[in-house]
Enzyme design. Structure first.
Site, PDB file in Angstrom:
ATOM      1  CG  HIS A 232      69.109 -22.146 133.603  1.00  0.00           C
ATOM      2  ND1 HIS A 232      67.729 -22.001 133.516  1.00  0.00           N
ATOM      3  CD2 HIS A 232      69.335 -23.485 133.619  1.00  0.00           C
ATOM      4  CE1 HIS A 232      67.164 -23.197 133.493  1.00  0.00           C
ATOM      5  NE2 HIS A 232      68.117 -24.121 133.541  1.00  0.00           N
ATOM      6  CG  ASP A 234      70.497 -27.558 131.969  1.00  0.00           C
ATOM      7  OD1 ASP A 234      70.062 -26.577 132.603  1.00  0.00           O
ATOM      8  OD2 ASP A 234      69.762 -28.431 131.479  1.00  0.00           O
ATOM      9  CG  HIS A 288      66.924 -24.109 129.088  1.00  0.00           C
ATOM     10  ND1 HIS A 288      68.275 -24.353 128.879  1.00  0.00           N
ATOM     11  CD2 HIS A 288      66.595 -24.826 130.202  1.00  0.00           C
ATOM     12  CE1 HIS A 288      68.738 -25.173 129.811  1.00  0.00           C
ATOM     13  NE2 HIS A 288      67.740 -25.463 130.637  1.00  0.00           N
ATOM     14  NE  ARG A 298      56.535 -27.024 132.643  1.00  0.00           N
ATOM     15  CZ  ARG A 298      57.855 -27.191 132.701  1.00  0.00           C
ATOM     16  NH1 ARG A 298      58.545 -26.722 133.735  1.00  0.00           N
ATOM     17  NH2 ARG A 298      58.486 -27.833 131.736  1.00  0.00           N
TER      18      ARG A 298
END
Length: 355
Positions: A232, A234, A288, A298
């Site tokens: 995607h 941002d 990204h 994570r």
């Protein structure tokens, strides 16, 4: 053994569903696991391993704040160059104290370790807007569209209204305040590097229009065949990311996926769609994604520099590549596309030639 049964086996722990912090991915998206072909899936996802590891352009902000005229000039040039060529860079000596970052991580971990069922109802207890807690991908029609992650996506207006309610809210406010100042500084600098000095970002990206997003990517037994966060861009001006040492962030550069090496001293900055449109395509909003880890969870926290919904996004350069649009219109189009196609189309919808 099928993927579904492998996931079931992993999920069949001594911890009961009521006590487990993990969202019920396998139960909820059972049809996606059952309907996928092993052969096609492995072909689709083998490229997650075939990525280069890289270090993002690194900028020392001490040069900007305390350097002589040449060092300041050079620092600004590096930031603008990285924003044009990479759409990503990382900063050290950024002014956000180690104590704030460590406390934010501790509070975030504590929040995510609560039982899943408790997290589903936590918005009202924390004074967050309804729907702040999110997990998976409700619109997913295939495994490739599923994000194996959970998040609290919190408007800063919620953070300030819950001030003092808990150590989490006061820590979030400290974190957001310092990151907001950094984001404004970087946005102003990037505008000035294009020869555009104005109070645009100060006037349109107010503290109560920005967002914090706390992310957790649980260990994924079928990694790498599902994303932690699917590819995607941002939908903001700038994003500032504080991530842990596990890694998993990848970005698209020259048609290839590149894995970003975590730097414990640095914050990661990336350009969003709105800045690409505002700069007339000079600064790049780069695709990204986050890949999953088979054994380790994570954590990351992101700050999004956003304008008010009615703010108009328009390039100050003519001829403009993108037509003028409001942030509200952009968000609505993104939501419609995700619902219809399962993914975001984004800026191509707003090209002058497509209007």
């Amino acid at each position: 053994m099928t993927k579904s049964s492998k996931v079931s086996q992993q999920a069949n722990q001594t911890i009961s569903m009521e006590e487990s912090p993990d969202p019920p991915f396998e139960e909820t998206y059972k049809n996606l696991f059952d309907n996928i072909s092993n052969e096609n899936d492995s072909n689709n996802y083998e490229n997650l391993f075939l990525v280069e590891k890289c270090e993002l352009p690194l900028v020392d902000l001490d040069q900007l704040n305390y350097g002589d005229e040449f060092e300041r000039r050079e620092c600004k040039r590096k930031i603008a160059k990285a924003s044009k060529e990479w759409g990503f860079f990382q900063v050290i000596n950024h002014g956000v104290s180690h104590d704030i970052l460590a406390k934010m991580r501790m509070e975030q971990v504590k929040l995510f370790k609560k039982p899943f069922n408790e997290k589903m109802d936590i918005d009202k207890n924390l004074n967050f807007s309804e729907g702040s807690y999110r997990w998976g991908t409700p619109t997913a029609t295939c495994l490739r569209q599923l994000s194996w992650s959970e998040a609290f996506h919190v408007p800063l207006s919620d953070v300030s209204s819950s001030r003092g309610l808990s150590s989490l809210s006061s820590t979030m406010e400290q974190f957001a305040t310092t990151l907001s100042e950094l984001a404004q500084q970087l946005a102003r600098l990037l505008a000035e590097e294009l020869g555009h000095k104005s109070n645009y970002f100060k006037e349109t990206c107010l503290p109560n229009t920005c967002y914090l997003r706390m992310n957790r990517y649980p260990a994924c037994p079928i990694s790498p065949e599902v994303f932690g966060l699917m590819p995607h861009t941002d939908s903001d001006f700038l994003t500032i990311l504080h991530q842990d040492e596990i890694g998993g962030l990848q970005l698209l550069r020259d048609g290839k996926w590149i894995s970003v090496k975590p730097n414990p001293q640095a914050l990661v900055i990336n350009v969003g769609d709105l800045f690409q449109a505002w700069s007339n395509g000079i600064y790049r909003s780069v695709e990204h994604r986050v890949v999953t880890n088979k054994v380790k969870e994570r954590f990351s926290t992101a700050f999004f520099l956003c304008p008010s919904y009615d703010a108009e996004i328009q390039s100050f350069v003519e001829p403009s590549v993108y037509r003028k649009f409001s942030f509200r219109e952009f968000r609505k189009q993104v939501q419609e596309d995700v619902k219809k196609f399962g993914y975001k189309v984004g800026l191509p919808r707003f090209l002058v030639s497509s209007h």
